[in-house]
Motif scaffolding. Structure first.
Motif, PDB file in Angstrom:
ATOM      1  N   VAL A   1       0.775  -1.160  -0.004  1.00  0.00           N
ATOM      2  CA  VAL A   1       0.023  -0.106  -0.067  1.00  0.00           C
ATOM      3  C   VAL A   1       0.685   1.264   0.201  1.00  0.00           C
ATOM      4  CG1 VAL A   1      -1.543   1.186   1.345  1.00  0.00           C
ATOM      5  CG2 VAL A   1      -2.043  -1.073   1.105  1.00  0.00           C
TER       6      VAL A   1
ATOM      7  N   THR B   1       3.971   1.439  -1.585  1.00  0.00           N
ATOM      8  CA  THR B   1       4.428   2.142  -2.676  1.00  0.00           C
ATOM      9  C   THR B   1       3.488   2.402  -3.562  1.00  0.00           C
ATOM     10  OG1 THR B   1       3.837  -0.433  -3.175  1.00  0.00           O
ATOM     11  CG2 THR B   1       6.002   0.090  -2.557  1.00  0.00           C
ATOM     12  N   GLU B   2       1.900   1.957  -3.418  1.00  0.00           N
ATOM     13  CA  GLU B   2       0.842   2.513  -4.200  1.00  0.00           C
ATOM     14  C   GLU B   2       0.559   3.998  -3.715  1.00  0.00           C
ATOM     15  OE1 GLU B   2      -2.401  -0.222  -3.902  1.00  0.00           O
ATOM     16  OE2 GLU B   2      -1.438  -1.690  -4.752  1.00  0.00           O
ATOM     17  N   GLU B   3       0.629   4.382  -2.471  1.00  0.00           N
ATOM     18  CA  GLU B   3       0.272   5.798  -1.909  1.00  0.00           C
ATOM     19  C   GLU B   3       1.101   6.756  -2.829  1.00  0.00           C
ATOM     20  OE1 GLU B   3       0.716   7.381   2.554  1.00  0.00           O
ATOM     21  OE2 GLU B   3      -0.768   5.412   2.180  1.00  0.00           O
TER      22      GLU B   3
ATOM     23  N   GLU C   1       2.473   6.967  -5.574  1.00  0.00           N
ATOM     24  CA  GLU C   1       1.990   6.857  -6.780  1.00  0.00           C
ATOM     25  C   GLU C   1       0.693   7.672  -6.828  1.00  0.00           C
ATOM     26  OE1 GLU C   1       0.314   3.669  -9.917  1.00  0.00           O
ATOM     27  OE2 GLU C   1       2.387   3.140  -8.997  1.00  0.00           O
ATOM     28  N   ASN C   2      -0.064   7.485  -5.976  1.00  0.00           N
ATOM     29  CA  ASN C   2      -1.275   8.111  -5.961  1.00  0.00           C
ATOM     30  C   ASN C   2      -1.187   9.869  -5.620  1.00  0.00           C
ATOM     31  OD1 ASN C   2      -2.889   5.839  -6.667  1.00  0.00           O
ATOM     32  ND2 ASN C   2      -3.353   5.523  -4.407  1.00  0.00           N
ATOM     33  N   ASN C   3      -0.341   9.709  -4.796  1.00  0.00           N
ATOM     34  CA  ASN C   3       0.265  11.183  -4.247  1.00  0.00           C
ATOM     35  C   ASN C   3       0.773  12.075  -5.588  1.00  0.00           C
ATOM     36  OD1 ASN C   3       0.628  13.511  -2.732  1.00  0.00           O
ATOM     37  ND2 ASN C   3       2.383  12.706  -1.919  1.00  0.00           N
TER      38      ASN C   3
ATOM     39  N   LYS D   1       0.264  11.358  -8.712  1.00  0.00           N
ATOM     40  CA  LYS D   1      -0.883  11.376  -9.629  1.00  0.00           C
ATOM     41  C   LYS D   1      -1.703  12.913  -9.359  1.00  0.00           C
ATOM     42  CE  LYS D   1      -1.538   6.868 -11.385  1.00  0.00           C
ATOM     43  NZ  LYS D   1      -2.494   5.613 -11.577  1.00  0.00           N
ATOM     44  N   GLN D   2      -1.915  13.009  -7.834  1.00  0.00           N
ATOM     45  CA  GLN D   2      -2.923  14.145  -7.561  1.00  0.00           C
ATOM     46  C   GLN D   2      -2.096  15.303  -7.650  1.00  0.00           C
ATOM     47  OE1 GLN D   2      -3.360  13.215  -3.337  1.00  0.00           O
ATOM     48  NE2 GLN D   2      -5.339  11.995  -3.880  1.00  0.00           N
ATOM     49  N   GLN D   3      -0.841  15.376  -7.333  1.00  0.00           N
ATOM     50  CA  GLN D   3      -0.033  16.224  -7.556  1.00  0.00           C
ATOM     51  C   GLN D   3      -0.032  16.913  -9.154  1.00  0.00           C
ATOM     52  OE1 GLN D   3       4.050  15.606  -5.981  1.00  0.00           O
ATOM     53  NE2 GLN D   3       3.104  16.352  -4.073  1.00  0.00           N
TER      54      GLN D   3
ATOM     55  N   SER E   1      -2.218  16.158 -11.247  1.00  0.00           N
ATOM     56  CA  SER E   1      -3.630  16.731 -11.687  1.00  0.00           C
ATOM     57  C   SER E   1      -3.655  18.213 -11.263  1.00  0.00           C
ATOM     58  CB  SER E   1      -4.810  16.012 -11.269  1.00  0.00           C
ATOM     59  OG  SER E   1      -4.920  15.904  -9.582  1.00  0.00           O
TER      60      SER E   1
END
Length: 174
Positions: free
Chosen positions: A56, A58-60, A62-64, A66-68, A70
């Motif tokens: 999780v 390592t995925e976090e 990546e999501n962060n 992606k948010q930055q 966007s």
């Protein structure tokens, strides 16, 4: 019989030579299989015992990211909109500046100075003609011609200043 003994000895020696090579090949194969099995068991144990939070985690990021990304794209879009608005406003301001009353006033004053200069030139010529028609007025004409020349020179200087104000370029001397 000696030949039979020698042949038997040679056969025993040949079988002894081939036996160790068969044993060493089997031993190497056994060690290799043991090593592969050990590595596979270690990898499998590590995979199953690894906490799920690490996955999780390592995925976090990546999501962060992606948010930055966007949010950066949104800010770029809003800045592009602001730039377009400033450009449109700039065009409107240029139009106002072109048609502003100060520019019109400068044009009126320049035309007025041109008219004054034309009037002074006509007056000067008329006074010269009057001097030729009447006798004894030569001193009077010289006195006033000098004053008309000063007025004409002042008008030319004002016109130069107004044109410099209007365009930033001085007027050509006439």
């Amino acid at each position: 019989m000696a030949n039979k003994k020698d042949a038997a000895k040679a056969e025993v020696e040949a079988s002894n030579d081939s036996a160790p090579s068969k044993k060493s090949g089997k031993t190497l194969l056994a060690f290799f299989l043991c090593f592969v099995f050990s590595v596979a068991a270690s990898v499998a144990t590590t995979y199953f015992l690894m906490p799920k939070d690490t996955q999780v985690a390592t995925e976090e990021p990546e999501n962060n990211l992606k948010q930055q990304l966007s949010s950066l794209q949104e800010s770029i879009a809003s800045q592009n909109q602001a730039i377009r608005a400033v450009k449109a406003e700039n065009d409107i301001l240029k139009l106002y500046l072109r048609h502003s009353s100060s520019t019109a006033l400068k044009n009126i004053l320049i035309d007025q100075e041109n008219n004054i200069q034309a009037y002074l030139k006509v007056m000067k010529a008329a006074m010269e003609d009057l001097t030729k028609l009447t006798s004894g007025t030569r001193d009077w004409n010289n006195k006033y011609q000098y004053q008309l020349d000063l007025a004409l020179k002042g008008s030319l200087e004002r016109e130069d200043l107004l044109k410099l104000l209007k365009t930033g370029e001085p007027n050509e001397k006439k």
